[in-house]
Design a protein around this motif. Structure first.
Motif, PDB file in Angstrom:
ATOM      1  N   LEU A   1      41.487  39.099  47.356  1.00 24.37           N
ATOM      2  CA  LEU A   1      41.207  39.965  46.213  1.00 24.37           C
ATOM      3  C   LEU A   1      41.060  41.422  46.641  1.00 24.37           C
ATOM      4  CD1 LEU A   1      38.674  37.739  44.229  1.00 24.37           C
ATOM      5  CD2 LEU A   1      41.060  38.218  43.644  1.00 24.37           C
ATOM      6  N   SER A   2      40.374  41.643  47.740  1.00 23.66           N
ATOM      7  CA  SER A   2      40.177  43.011  48.222  1.00 23.66           C
ATOM      8  C   SER A   2      41.493  43.635  48.654  1.00 23.66           C
ATOM      9  CB  SER A   2      39.187  43.011  49.394  1.00 23.66           C
ATOM     10  OG  SER A   2      37.943  42.498  48.980  1.00 23.66           O
ATOM     11  N   PHE A   3      42.334  42.847  49.304  1.00 25.04           N
ATOM     12  CA  PHE A   3      43.633  43.359  49.745  1.00 25.04           C
ATOM     13  C   PHE A   3      44.485  43.774  48.547  1.00 25.04           C
ATOM     14  CE2 PHE A   3      47.979  43.101  51.370  1.00 25.04           C
ATOM     15  CZ  PHE A   3      47.842  43.777  52.580  1.00 25.04           C
ATOM     16  N   LEU A   4      44.285  43.098  47.410  1.00 27.07           N
ATOM     17  CA  LEU A   4      45.033  43.418  46.196  1.00 27.07           C
ATOM     18  C   LEU A   4      44.361  44.512  45.370  1.00 27.07           C
ATOM     19  CD1 LEU A   4      46.003  39.799  45.101  1.00 27.07           C
ATOM     20  CD2 LEU A   4      47.490  41.509  46.155  1.00 27.07           C
ATOM     21  N   GLY A   5      43.289  45.087  45.910  1.00 28.25           N
ATOM     22  CA  GLY A   5      42.615  46.173  45.210  1.00 28.25           C
ATOM     23  C   GLY A   5      41.595  45.733  44.190  1.00 28.25           C
ATOM     24  N   LEU A   6      41.155  44.464  44.256  1.00 26.21           N
ATOM     25  CA  LEU A   6      40.202  43.933  43.284  1.00 26.21           C
ATOM     26  C   LEU A   6      38.858  43.668  43.955  1.00 26.21           C
ATOM     27  CD1 LEU A   6      42.626  41.458  41.494  1.00 26.21           C
ATOM     28  CD2 LEU A   6      41.893  43.703  40.684  1.00 26.21           C
ATOM     29  N   SER A   7      38.449  44.582  44.815  1.00 29.22           N
ATOM     30  CA  SER A   7      37.213  44.416  45.564  1.00 29.22           C
ATOM     31  C   SER A   7      36.079  45.201  44.910  1.00 29.22           C
ATOM     32  CB  SER A   7      37.409  44.902  47.001  1.00 29.22           C
ATOM     33  OG  SER A   7      37.743  46.284  47.009  1.00 29.22           O
TER      34      SER A   7
ATOM     35  N   VAL B   1      43.609  37.200  37.883  1.00 22.44           N
ATOM     36  CA  VAL B   1      43.485  37.464  36.441  1.00 22.44           C
ATOM     37  C   VAL B   1      42.045  37.784  36.063  1.00 22.44           C
ATOM     38  CG1 VAL B   1      43.664  36.433  34.152  1.00 22.44           C
ATOM     39  CG2 VAL B   1      45.509  36.116  35.799  1.00 22.44           C
ATOM     40  N   VAL B   2      41.120  36.947  36.513  1.00 23.11           N
ATOM     41  CA  VAL B   2      39.713  37.149  36.148  1.00 23.11           C
ATOM     42  C   VAL B   2      39.164  38.422  36.780  1.00 23.11           C
ATOM     43  CG1 VAL B   2      37.390  36.173  36.278  1.00 23.11           C
ATOM     44  CG2 VAL B   2      39.347  34.686  35.850  1.00 23.11           C
ATOM     45  N   ALA B   3      39.493  38.658  38.053  1.00 22.71           N
ATOM     46  CA  ALA B   3      38.994  39.849  38.740  1.00 22.71           C
ATOM     47  C   ALA B   3      39.548  41.127  38.128  1.00 22.71           C
ATOM     48  CB  ALA B   3      39.346  39.785  40.225  1.00 22.71           C
ATOM     49  N   ALA B   4      40.737  41.044  37.540  1.00 18.36           N
ATOM     50  CA  ALA B   4      41.317  42.221  36.897  1.00 18.36           C
ATOM     51  C   ALA B   4      40.657  42.514  35.553  1.00 18.36           C
ATOM     52  CB  ALA B   4      42.815  42.020  36.704  1.00 18.36           C
ATOM     53  N   ILE B   5      40.046  41.504  34.940  1.00 17.86           N
ATOM     54  CA  ILE B   5      39.414  41.675  33.627  1.00 17.86           C
ATOM     55  C   ILE B   5      37.999  42.227  33.758  1.00 17.86           C
ATOM     56  CG2 ILE B   5      38.590  40.436  31.586  1.00 17.86           C
ATOM     57  CD1 ILE B   5      40.914  38.489  31.978  1.00 17.86           C
ATOM     58  N   VAL B   6      37.250  41.715  34.726  1.00 12.17           N
ATOM     59  CA  VAL B   6      35.853  42.116  34.886  1.00 12.17           C
ATOM     60  C   VAL B   6      35.730  43.150  36.001  1.00 12.17           C
ATOM     61  CG1 VAL B   6      35.043  39.891  34.081  1.00 12.17           C
ATOM     62  CG2 VAL B   6      35.389  40.255  36.530  1.00 12.17           C
ATOM     63  N   THR B   7      34.580  43.826  36.038  1.00  8.02           N
ATOM     64  CA  THR B   7      34.314  44.798  37.098  1.00  8.02           C
ATOM     65  C   THR B   7      33.735  44.068  38.309  1.00  8.02           C
ATOM     66  OG1 THR B   7      33.851  46.523  35.483  1.00  8.02           O
ATOM     67  CG2 THR B   7      33.063  46.885  37.730  1.00  8.02           C
ATOM     68  N   PRO B   8      34.419  44.099  39.460  1.00 10.30           N
ATOM     69  CA  PRO B   8      33.931  43.348  40.621  1.00 10.30           C
ATOM     70  C   PRO B   8      32.587  43.872  41.134  1.00 10.30           C
ATOM     71  CG  PRO B   8      36.241  43.947  40.885  1.00 10.30           C
ATOM     72  CD  PRO B   8      35.721  44.723  39.718  1.00 10.30           C
ATOM     73  N   SER B   9      31.733  42.956  41.500  1.00 10.19           N
ATOM     74  CA  SER B   9      30.479  43.224  42.190  1.00 10.19           C
ATOM     75  C   SER B   9      30.180  41.970  42.993  1.00 10.19           C
ATOM     76  CB  SER B   9      29.347  43.525  41.205  1.00 10.19           C
ATOM     77  OG  SER B   9      29.069  42.399  40.400  1.00 10.19           O
ATOM     78  N   LYS B  10      29.182  42.004  43.835  1.00 11.99           N
ATOM     79  CA  LYS B  10      28.888  40.819  44.646  1.00 11.99           C
ATOM     80  C   LYS B  10      28.613  39.577  43.791  1.00 11.99           C
ATOM     81  CE  LYS B  10      27.230  42.903  48.954  1.00 11.99           C
ATOM     82  NZ  LYS B  10      26.088  43.013  49.885  1.00 11.99           N
ATOM     83  N   PRO B  11      27.691  39.653  42.825  1.00 13.78           N
ATOM     84  CA  PRO B  11      27.448  38.451  42.008  1.00 13.78           C
ATOM     85  C   PRO B  11      28.686  38.001  41.232  1.00 13.78           C
ATOM     86  CG  PRO B  11      25.658  40.033  41.743  1.00 13.78           C
ATOM     87  CD  PRO B  11      26.746  40.729  42.487  1.00 13.78           C
ATOM     88  N   VAL B  12      29.462  38.974  40.715  1.00 12.75           N
ATOM     89  CA  VAL B  12      30.659  38.622  39.957  1.00 12.75           C
ATOM     90  C   VAL B  12      31.683  37.947  40.852  1.00 12.75           C
ATOM     91  CG1 VAL B  12      32.642  39.576  38.709  1.00 12.75           C
ATOM     92  CG2 VAL B  12      30.340  40.390  38.195  1.00 12.75           C
ATOM     93  N   LEU B  13      31.884  38.474  42.058  1.00 11.26           N
ATOM     94  CA  LEU B  13      32.831  37.856  42.973  1.00 11.26           C
ATOM     95  C   LEU B  13      32.401  36.439  43.346  1.00 11.26           C
ATOM     96  CD1 LEU B  13      33.819  40.730  45.462  1.00 11.26           C
ATOM     97  CD2 LEU B  13      35.274  39.610  43.763  1.00 11.26           C
TER      98      LEU B  13
END
Length: 300
Positions: free
Chosen positions: A235-241, A150-162
């Motif tokens: 997360l990456s496998f689900l496309g949220l990388s 849920v959170v990863a889908a809301i924000v734009t993933p980056s290293k610090p965010v992950l």
């Protein structure tokens, strides 16, 4: 002794200070063959990901479709190429760097925050402990992977965010674990002596409770890092990388699944095996450290 099996060092409350204890801990760890194997595997993966690109430089930014999906050994590509023409070995190294950096940072951050949170709750007890633990119980009732997605889908993933996303759900287990340690340690004589001398709660937590739970903290940190690396892969496998051209082992595995039926095994096995190896290595090391901090085993 603390629950982690580490002897309390009198007035300072620091359990890791004596050279004899360090030697005994190292000796017990060295007798654990799986722990040594995990250390070797982890050292090898770290060398591959952080030193490998210096010895095998590749372009992991620009695509070259004319080199797409080459079999291993073709055109000087030891592990072949990806569907976008990236050198697979180079991609494995660069992707591994991302997975390890995010996993290590998230696991350590979760352990740090969970340790302080649990130590404060356990030491002060009463209504504060009850309130803090109810927050932890409520968060644990929600599946971690669901929260991450849920959170990863809301924000734009980056290293610090992950790192922040994963740490925000991973701190719960160490918090409960260290809280149990703090409940036992707060009744020790040296803590009572510190109170009589006018020491406050902050001193008690950071000079006595946390140092004497250090064995538990270190062991738990290895498991937290392993879990964090798995969360990155999920997360990456689900496309949220992290957006391309950056990569990690999870996103590589996700991309390779598309070509399973056409026999492009080199797009799947290298990242999959790397994930299994690094998670197993951290778990082996964690088991070895747990044995090493167990005084009963040190006496055998």
């Amino acid at each position: 002794m603390t629950a982690a099996g580490m002897p309390v060092a009198g007035g300072s409350g620091t359990a890791a200070g004596t050279p004899g204890l360090v030697r005994r801990t190292a000796a017990v760890f060295a007798r654990n063959k799986l722990a040594l194997l995990g250390t070797v595997i982890l050292a090898g993966l770290l060398a591959l990901c952080f030193l490998g690109p210096l010895l095998h430089p590749t372009d992991q930014v620009h695509t070259d479709l004319s080199q797409a999906n080459l079999a291993p050994g073709t055109g000087g590509h030891l592990l072949g190429t990806t569907d976008l023409g990236y050198d697979m070995l180079g991609r494995l190294m660069h992707g591994g760097r991302t997975s390890l950096e995010v996993g290590l940072a998230a696991g350590l951050l979760a352990t740090l925050f969970g340790t302080v949170y649990g130590a404060v709750a356990g030491y002060f007890g009463g209504w504060l402990d009850a309130a803090m633990m109810r927050i932890t119980d409520a968060a644990l009732a929600i599946p971690a992977l669901f929260l991450l997605v849920v959170v990863a889908a809301i924000v734009t993933p980056s290293k610090p965010v992950l790192v922040l996303i994963i740490a925000s759900v991973a701190w719960l287990s160490p918090a409960r674990l260290i809280r149990g340690e703090a409940l036992a340690l707060r009744s020790r004589d040296y803590v009572h002596a510190m109170r009589l001398m006018g020491g406050g709660g902050t001193r008690a937590v950071f000079r006595h409770i946390v140092p004497n739970a250090l064995g538990t903290v270190i062991v738990n940190a290895t498991f937290q890092i392993a879990d964090a690396i798995l969360y990155v892969a999920y997360l990456s496998f689900l496309g949220l990388s992290i957006p391309p051209p950056a990569a990690d082992w999870g996103s590589m595995l996700s991309a390779g699944i598309t070509y399973t039926q056409v026999g492009h095994w080199w797009l799947i096995f290298p990242p999959g095996i790397a994930i299994v190896l690094v998670v197993a290595a951290f778990n082996f090391i964690g088991d070895g450290l747990r044995d090493a901090f167990d005084v009963r085993l040190q006496k055998n």
